[in-house]
Write an enzyme that holds these catalytic residues in place. Structure first.
Site, mmCIF file in Angstrom:
data_model
loop_
_atom_site.group_PDB
_atom_site.id
_atom_site.type_symbol
_atom_site.label_atom_id
_atom_site.label_comp_id
_atom_site.label_asym_id
_atom_site.label_seq_id
_atom_site.Cartn_x
_atom_site.Cartn_y
_atom_site.Cartn_z
ATOM 1 N N HIS A 258 0.846 -1.195 0.000
ATOM 2 C CA HIS A 258 0.000 0.000 0.000
ATOM 3 C C HIS A 258 0.878 1.240 0.000
ATOM 4 O O HIS A 258 1.933 1.246 0.632
ATOM 5 C CB HIS A 258 -0.919 0.008 1.235
ATOM 6 C CG HIS A 258 -2.100 0.901 1.074
ATOM 7 N ND1 HIS A 258 -2.046 2.248 1.339
ATOM 8 C CD2 HIS A 258 -3.347 0.636 0.619
ATOM 9 C CE1 HIS A 258 -3.239 2.780 1.079
ATOM 10 N NE2 HIS A 258 -4.035 1.823 0.636
ATOM 11 N N ASP A 315 -7.830 -5.292 -0.256
ATOM 12 C CA ASP A 315 -8.366 -6.188 -1.286
ATOM 13 C C ASP A 315 -8.104 -7.660 -1.007
ATOM 14 O O ASP A 315 -8.655 -8.522 -1.690
ATOM 15 C CB ASP A 315 -7.785 -5.803 -2.656
ATOM 16 C CG ASP A 315 -8.304 -4.457 -3.094
ATOM 17 O OD1 ASP A 315 -9.528 -4.297 -3.109
ATOM 18 O OD2 ASP A 315 -7.504 -3.553 -3.380
HETATM 19 C C1 COA Z 1 -0.633 -0.747 -3.934
HETATM 20 C C2 COA Z 1 0.624 -0.483 -4.769
HETATM 21 C C3 COA Z 1 0.188 -0.072 -6.178
HETATM 22 C C4 COA Z 1 1.386 0.662 -4.116
HETATM 23 O O1 COA Z 1 2.413 0.996 -4.986
HETATM 24 P P1 COA Z 1 3.605 2.002 -4.621
HETATM 25 O O2 COA Z 1 3.324 2.754 -3.389
HETATM 26 O O3 COA Z 1 3.879 2.771 -5.859
HETATM 27 O O4 COA Z 1 4.791 1.027 -4.283
HETATM 28 P P2 COA Z 1 5.909 0.585 -5.295
HETATM 29 O O5 COA Z 1 5.266 0.024 -6.513
HETATM 30 O O6 COA Z 1 6.879 1.712 -5.470
HETATM 31 O O7 COA Z 1 6.573 -0.587 -4.485
HETATM 32 C C5 COA Z 1 7.605 -0.404 -3.517
HETATM 33 C C6 COA Z 1 8.415 -1.685 -3.442
HETATM 34 O O8 COA Z 1 7.610 -2.722 -2.922
HETATM 35 C C7 COA Z 1 7.430 -3.745 -3.891
HETATM 36 N N1 COA Z 1 6.009 -4.117 -3.876
HETATM 37 C C8 COA Z 1 4.954 -3.335 -3.541
HETATM 38 N N2 COA Z 1 3.811 -4.027 -3.605
HETATM 39 C C9 COA Z 1 4.151 -5.269 -3.991
HETATM 40 C C10 COA Z 1 3.398 -6.425 -4.241
HETATM 41 N N3 COA Z 1 2.073 -6.432 -4.099
HETATM 42 N N4 COA Z 1 4.042 -7.549 -4.643
HETATM 43 C C11 COA Z 1 5.392 -7.541 -4.786
HETATM 44 N N5 COA Z 1 6.167 -6.466 -4.558
HETATM 45 C C12 COA Z 1 5.555 -5.342 -4.173
HETATM 46 C C13 COA Z 1 7.828 -3.156 -5.227
HETATM 47 O O9 COA Z 1 8.274 -4.123 -6.109
HETATM 48 C C14 COA Z 1 8.904 -2.190 -4.802
HETATM 49 O O10 COA Z 1 10.072 -2.928 -4.579
HETATM 50 P P3 COA Z 1 11.548 -2.274 -4.872
HETATM 51 O O11 COA Z 1 11.653 -1.094 -3.957
HETATM 52 O O12 COA Z 1 12.476 -3.387 -4.555
HETATM 53 O O13 COA Z 1 11.523 -1.890 -6.314
HETATM 54 C C15 COA Z 1 1.510 -1.751 -4.805
HETATM 55 O O14 COA Z 1 1.799 -2.168 -3.473
HETATM 56 C C16 COA Z 1 0.879 -2.873 -5.612
HETATM 57 O O15 COA Z 1 1.055 -2.929 -6.824
HETATM 58 N N6 COA Z 1 0.140 -3.812 -4.937
HETATM 59 C C17 COA Z 1 -0.535 -4.885 -5.654
HETATM 60 C C18 COA Z 1 -1.881 -4.388 -6.203
HETATM 61 C C19 COA Z 1 -2.877 -4.166 -5.130
HETATM 62 O O16 COA Z 1 -3.099 -5.004 -4.257
HETATM 63 N N7 COA Z 1 -3.557 -3.003 -5.206
HETATM 64 C C20 COA Z 1 -4.579 -2.628 -4.266
HETATM 65 C C21 COA Z 1 -4.127 -1.461 -3.451
HETATM 66 S S1 COA Z 1 -5.232 -1.142 -2.115
#
Ligand code: COA
Length: 367
Positions: A258, A315
């Site tokens: 998140h 979720d």
């Molecule tokens: C929610 C979300 C979009 C937030 O994204 P964000 O704040 O931009 O975080 P980032 O994408 O920059 O991720 C930060 C790090 O955590 C990792 N990470 C974050 N969520 C992850 C996940 N669900 N699975 C695997 N790795 C994840 C990223 O790969 C990144 O790693 P790095 O620093 O080694 O490159 C992201 O956690 C995600 O894609 N989750 C899965 C989709 C989901 O469940 N969405 C519903 C949100 S309520």
């Protein structure tokens, strides 16, 4: 001035009185009320709180609930739109199309006063379950049902999908799902509704911007993906290798991580209890057990091994609840929208009340 925060991470874009989140402690409040307390109220009481700013007294709630129930029905024209648009589209697309059509017929369409916008918002709050259920029934070859004008929002939605009354536990759990989904500060879809509102566009257009944004798999679309993941994993024993494969392939594990919470999402904890409760009622723990095994494997990989703050988000266990409620995965994001609509309307009202067009800058880079 030149600092870029990709994804607007930690950028404070505006002030709000609607939601408070402490992402480190895992606290969520709607208008000062903790989510753990609100979840014991009715969805109507919570949507009133979001729209009006205070919880209703008994009389106010009765009047408000009656007004909502009277707005549940959708016209024959809307049913025709849902039937004609049924080319392999998903429920979120159908909802967006129906809301766009309904906006043309709203008697308050040209009135942008606060009370007119509340009336428009209430029409959407009341009719979202009817639209989603009607689309589901049309798509699955069944006749849409006449709205029931007595049931609570949760019981009503399940009835309109199934044609039979939900059990008391099922009705209570879906009601709580709508409350837990109702509001979450400047998440992407709410930001999209505020952005549209800030141009002084109308609330229907703002809600459509919200629907288009909620749909994506990194936002509300994740719930459907988690449901599919539970099917794919099939048994608790396979959870460890599933999670390990995802991490090795640098894939996202849906329902985890998140932008704001760096601990357990407080809604996720409530959903976990609800998932356990419905599993007990159904006498079948398979989906709960698979999910808990995925959660344990993910904790080991993300938190213990990599020291990352990636925990189950809203979720994850909501998807488990939907499995037990037999909500088809393709409907999951639209069911999320049935809850979120009241938060979107609250943010539209707040944006109109103190508006400045939202217009950030981009840094030009030479090719
Ligand atoms: C929610 C979300 C979009 C937030 O994204 P964000 O704040 O931009 O975080 P980032 O994408 O920059 O991720 C930060 C790090 O955590 C990792 N990470 C974050 N969520 C992850 C996940 N669900 N699975 C695997 N790795 C994840 C990223 O790969 C990144 O790693 P790095 O620093 O080694 O490159 C992201 O956690 C995600 O894609 N989750 C899965 C989709 C989901 O469940 N969405 C519903 C949100 S309520």
């Amino acid at each position: 001035m030149d600092e870029i925060r990709k994804g607007l991470e930690n950028v404070i874009a505006l002030e709000t009185k609607i939601a408070y989140i402490d992402g480190m402690q895992g606290i969520l409040k709607y208008r000062g009320h903790d989510i753990n307390d609100l979840v014991n109220l009715s969805y109507d009481a919570v949507s009133y709180l979001l729209l009006r700013g205070n919880l209703p007294d008994d009389k106010e709630l009765e009047v408000y609930s009656d007004q909502l129930k009277k707005e549940r029905a959708i016209s024959e024209d809307v049913l025709n739109v849902l039937t004609f648009c049924n080319f392999n589209i998903e429920a979120m697309d159908a909802l967006r199309t129906a809301i766009s059509y309904i906006s043309h017929c709203d008697p308050d369409m040209d009135d942008n006063s606060s009370e007119a916008n509340i009336r428009k918002g209430m029409r959407m709050i009341a009719s979202f379950p009817t639209i989603v259920a009607a689309f589901y029934r049309i798509k699955s070859g069944q006749v849409p049902l006449e709205p029931d004008l007595n049931m609570s929002q949760g019981a009503y939605f399940l009835y309109m999908i199934r044609g039979t009354e939900a059990t008391e536990t099922e009705a209570e759990i879906i009601e709580k799902d709508f409350i837990l989904s109702a509001e979450h500060e400047l998440n992407p879809s709410t930001f999209a509704t505020r952005l549209a509102t800030s141009t002084l566009s109308d609330v229907y257009s703002a809600v459509i911007a919200g629907l288009c944004t909620l749909k994506g798999p990194l936002h509300g679309g994740a719930r459907m993906e988690v449901m599919e993941m539970l099917d794919e994993v099939k048994s608790p024993e396979r959870a460890g290798s599933y999670v390990a494969d995802k991490i090795e392939n640098h894939d996202r594990l849906m329902g985890f991580g998140h932008r704001v919470y760096k601990t357990y999402d407080p809604r996720g904890l409530i959903y976990k209890d609800l998932a356990r409760e419905i599993a007990d009622e159904k006498g079948n723990s398979i989906w709960f057990d698979i999910a808990e095994s995925i959660e344990k494997a993910a904790f080991k990989e993300f938190v213990e091994n990599k020291g990352k703050t990636i925990y189950p988000n809203v979720d994850f266990y909501s998807a488990v609840v939907y499995k037990y409620l037999e909500i088809p995965p393709r409907l999951a994001t639209a069911v999320f929208a049935i809850g979120r609509i009241s938060g979107w309307i609250a943010h539209c009202l707040e944006q109109y009340s103190d508006n400045r067009v939202i217009r950030p800058r981009a840094k030009f880079v030479e090719i």
